[in-house]
Scaffold this motif. Sequence first.
Motif, mmCIF file in Angstrom:
data_model
loop_
_atom_site.group_PDB
_atom_site.id
_atom_site.type_symbol
_atom_site.label_atom_id
_atom_site.label_comp_id
_atom_site.label_asym_id
_atom_site.label_seq_id
_atom_site.Cartn_x
_atom_site.Cartn_y
_atom_site.Cartn_z
ATOM 1 N N LYS A 62 1.510 28.981 -19.862
ATOM 2 C CA LYS A 62 0.481 29.339 -18.708
ATOM 3 C C LYS A 62 1.161 29.737 -17.630
ATOM 4 C CE LYS A 62 -3.067 26.211 -20.153
ATOM 5 N NZ LYS A 62 -3.965 24.903 -20.049
ATOM 6 N N GLY A 63 1.257 31.133 -17.345
ATOM 7 C CA GLY A 63 1.726 31.641 -15.853
ATOM 8 C C GLY A 63 3.144 32.200 -16.473
ATOM 9 N N THR A 64 4.019 32.370 -15.660
ATOM 10 C CA THR A 64 5.394 33.054 -16.022
ATOM 11 C C THR A 64 6.466 32.181 -15.616
ATOM 12 O OG1 THR A 64 5.653 33.968 -13.879
ATOM 13 C CG2 THR A 64 4.486 35.243 -15.332
ATOM 14 N N ALA A 65 7.767 32.622 -16.174
ATOM 15 C CA ALA A 65 8.947 31.665 -15.924
ATOM 16 C C ALA A 65 8.976 31.274 -14.317
ATOM 17 C CB ALA A 65 10.079 32.307 -16.545
ATOM 18 N N GLN A 66 8.709 32.659 -13.710
ATOM 19 C CA GLN A 66 8.897 32.654 -12.115
ATOM 20 C C GLN A 66 7.784 31.713 -11.421
ATOM 21 O OE1 GLN A 66 9.051 35.437 -13.789
ATOM 22 N NE2 GLN A 66 11.210 35.605 -14.020
ATOM 23 N N PHE A 67 6.558 32.038 -12.123
ATOM 24 C CA PHE A 67 5.427 31.240 -11.519
ATOM 25 C C PHE A 67 4.597 30.552 -12.666
ATOM 26 C CE2 PHE A 67 6.265 34.821 -8.776
ATOM 27 C CZ PHE A 67 6.547 34.230 -7.432
ATOM 28 N N VAL A 127 -0.204 33.004 -21.381
ATOM 29 C CA VAL A 127 -1.646 32.850 -22.393
ATOM 30 C C VAL A 127 -2.871 33.177 -21.529
ATOM 31 C CG1 VAL A 127 -0.506 31.697 -24.228
ATOM 32 C CG2 VAL A 127 -1.620 30.544 -22.147
ATOM 33 N N LEU A 128 -2.827 32.925 -20.002
ATOM 34 C CA LEU A 128 -3.980 33.327 -19.296
ATOM 35 C C LEU A 128 -4.565 34.683 -19.185
ATOM 36 C CD1 LEU A 128 -2.912 30.836 -16.423
ATOM 37 C CD2 LEU A 128 -4.323 30.353 -18.356
ATOM 38 N N VAL A 159 -5.071 35.657 -27.440
ATOM 39 C CA VAL A 159 -3.605 35.052 -27.872
ATOM 40 C C VAL A 159 -3.557 33.585 -27.365
ATOM 41 C CG1 VAL A 159 -1.222 34.923 -26.756
ATOM 42 C CG2 VAL A 159 -2.338 36.978 -27.587
ATOM 43 N N ARG A 160 -4.392 33.112 -26.418
ATOM 44 C CA ARG A 160 -4.499 31.840 -25.741
ATOM 45 C C ARG A 160 -4.988 30.809 -26.975
ATOM 46 N NH1 ARG A 160 -7.202 29.587 -20.076
ATOM 47 N NH2 ARG A 160 -6.698 27.379 -20.413
ATOM 48 N N GLN A 161 -6.051 31.454 -27.405
ATOM 49 C CA GLN A 161 -6.726 30.627 -28.507
ATOM 50 C C GLN A 161 -5.934 30.490 -29.993
ATOM 51 O OE1 GLN A 161 -8.738 28.397 -28.059
ATOM 52 N NE2 GLN A 161 -8.811 28.700 -25.739
ATOM 53 N N GLY A 162 -5.589 31.926 -30.047
ATOM 54 C CA GLY A 162 -4.721 32.351 -31.372
ATOM 55 C C GLY A 162 -3.495 31.425 -31.369
ATOM 56 N N ILE A 163 -2.899 31.418 -30.616
ATOM 57 C CA ILE A 163 -1.525 30.707 -30.741
ATOM 58 C C ILE A 163 -1.521 29.135 -31.209
ATOM 59 C CG2 ILE A 163 -0.967 29.845 -28.258
ATOM 60 C CD1 ILE A 163 1.550 31.459 -30.601
ATOM 61 N N LYS A 164 -2.845 28.834 -30.859
ATOM 62 C CA LYS A 164 -3.172 27.154 -31.309
ATOM 63 C C LYS A 164 -3.101 27.333 -32.777
ATOM 64 C CE LYS A 164 -5.050 26.183 -26.542
ATOM 65 N NZ LYS A 164 -6.219 25.834 -26.003
ATOM 66 N N GLU A 165 -3.914 28.206 -33.117
ATOM 67 C CA GLU A 165 -4.247 28.402 -34.655
ATOM 68 C C GLU A 165 -2.991 28.785 -35.497
ATOM 69 O OE1 GLU A 165 -7.292 30.946 -37.182
ATOM 70 O OE2 GLU A 165 -7.872 30.491 -35.298
ATOM 71 N N TYR A 166 -2.182 29.590 -34.712
ATOM 72 C CA TYR A 166 -1.014 29.994 -35.432
ATOM 73 C C TYR A 166 -0.038 29.142 -35.816
ATOM 74 C CZ TYR A 166 3.033 33.003 -36.171
ATOM 75 O OH TYR A 166 4.129 33.831 -36.721
ATOM 76 N N SER A 167 0.018 28.358 -34.710
ATOM 77 C CA SER A 167 1.084 27.014 -34.963
ATOM 78 C C SER A 167 0.554 25.820 -35.720
ATOM 79 C CB SER A 167 1.659 26.721 -33.498
ATOM 80 O OG SER A 167 0.682 26.379 -32.770
ATOM 81 N N ASN A 168 -0.891 25.799 -35.389
ATOM 82 C CA ASN A 168 -1.538 24.157 -35.854
ATOM 83 C C ASN A 168 -1.154 23.329 -34.851
ATOM 84 O OD1 ASN A 168 -3.464 23.011 -37.238
ATOM 85 N ND2 ASN A 168 -1.830 22.256 -38.638
ATOM 86 N N TRP A 169 -0.907 23.710 -33.730
ATOM 87 C CA TRP A 169 -0.706 22.856 -32.453
ATOM 88 C C TRP A 169 -1.719 23.135 -31.354
ATOM 89 C CZ3 TRP A 169 2.942 19.160 -32.503
ATOM 90 C CH2 TRP A 169 3.465 18.732 -31.359
ATOM 91 N N THR A 221 -1.870 22.417 -27.972
ATOM 92 C CA THR A 221 -1.540 22.509 -26.561
ATOM 93 C C THR A 221 -0.716 23.811 -26.282
ATOM 94 O OG1 THR A 221 0.064 20.786 -26.922
ATOM 95 C CG2 THR A 221 -1.983 20.080 -26.176
ATOM 96 N N ILE A 222 -0.452 24.292 -25.130
ATOM 97 C CA ILE A 222 0.428 24.952 -24.488
ATOM 98 C C ILE A 222 0.978 24.149 -23.212
ATOM 99 C CG2 ILE A 222 0.460 27.213 -23.555
ATOM 100 C CD1 ILE A 222 -2.388 27.897 -24.986
ATOM 101 N N PRO A 223 2.396 24.525 -23.145
ATOM 102 C CA PRO A 223 3.055 25.518 -23.972
ATOM 103 C C PRO A 223 3.778 25.343 -25.229
ATOM 104 C CG PRO A 223 4.449 24.072 -22.374
ATOM 105 C CD PRO A 223 3.066 23.612 -22.064
ATOM 106 N N GLN A 224 4.026 26.174 -25.695
ATOM 107 C CA GLN A 224 4.754 26.326 -27.239
ATOM 108 C C GLN A 224 5.906 27.073 -27.279
ATOM 109 O OE1 GLN A 224 2.089 27.422 -30.475
ATOM 110 N NE2 GLN A 224 0.291 25.915 -29.622
#
Length: 108
Positions: free
Chosen positions: A23-28, A56-57, A62-72, A74-77
């Motif tokens: 959520k956000g960027t490495a800088q923010f 993912v914001l 992508v925010r929802q899809g990554i959870k399904e993709y990894s079967n995990w 929460t974020i971060p991943q």
Amino acid sequence: MDASTRQHIEQIVKGHDIVLFMKGTAQFPMCGFSGRAVQTLKAAGVNPRQFTTVNVLEDEAVRQGIKEYSNWPTIPQLYVKGEFIGGSDIMTEMYESGELQRLVGQAI
């Protein structure tokens, strides 16, 4: 998750050696867990230019899809060399044991 979202996520994961979905960027970073994940990568010796972040914001699919993709749930991943590693708690544990440094050291 639709096929185009899965394909998009897969291209990101497989197209970069180290990827952090956050959520956000490495800088923010926009949440404490994402901020901790970035700091853990830096502490493990990874320069911010050596890893890719995906905010993912900016994309609900992508925010929802990554959870399904990894079967995990929460974020971060974190993904290294196309393999799902885990979230910020797992990253912290791996850092404390030295495992994260070895893993990312092989990827950069």
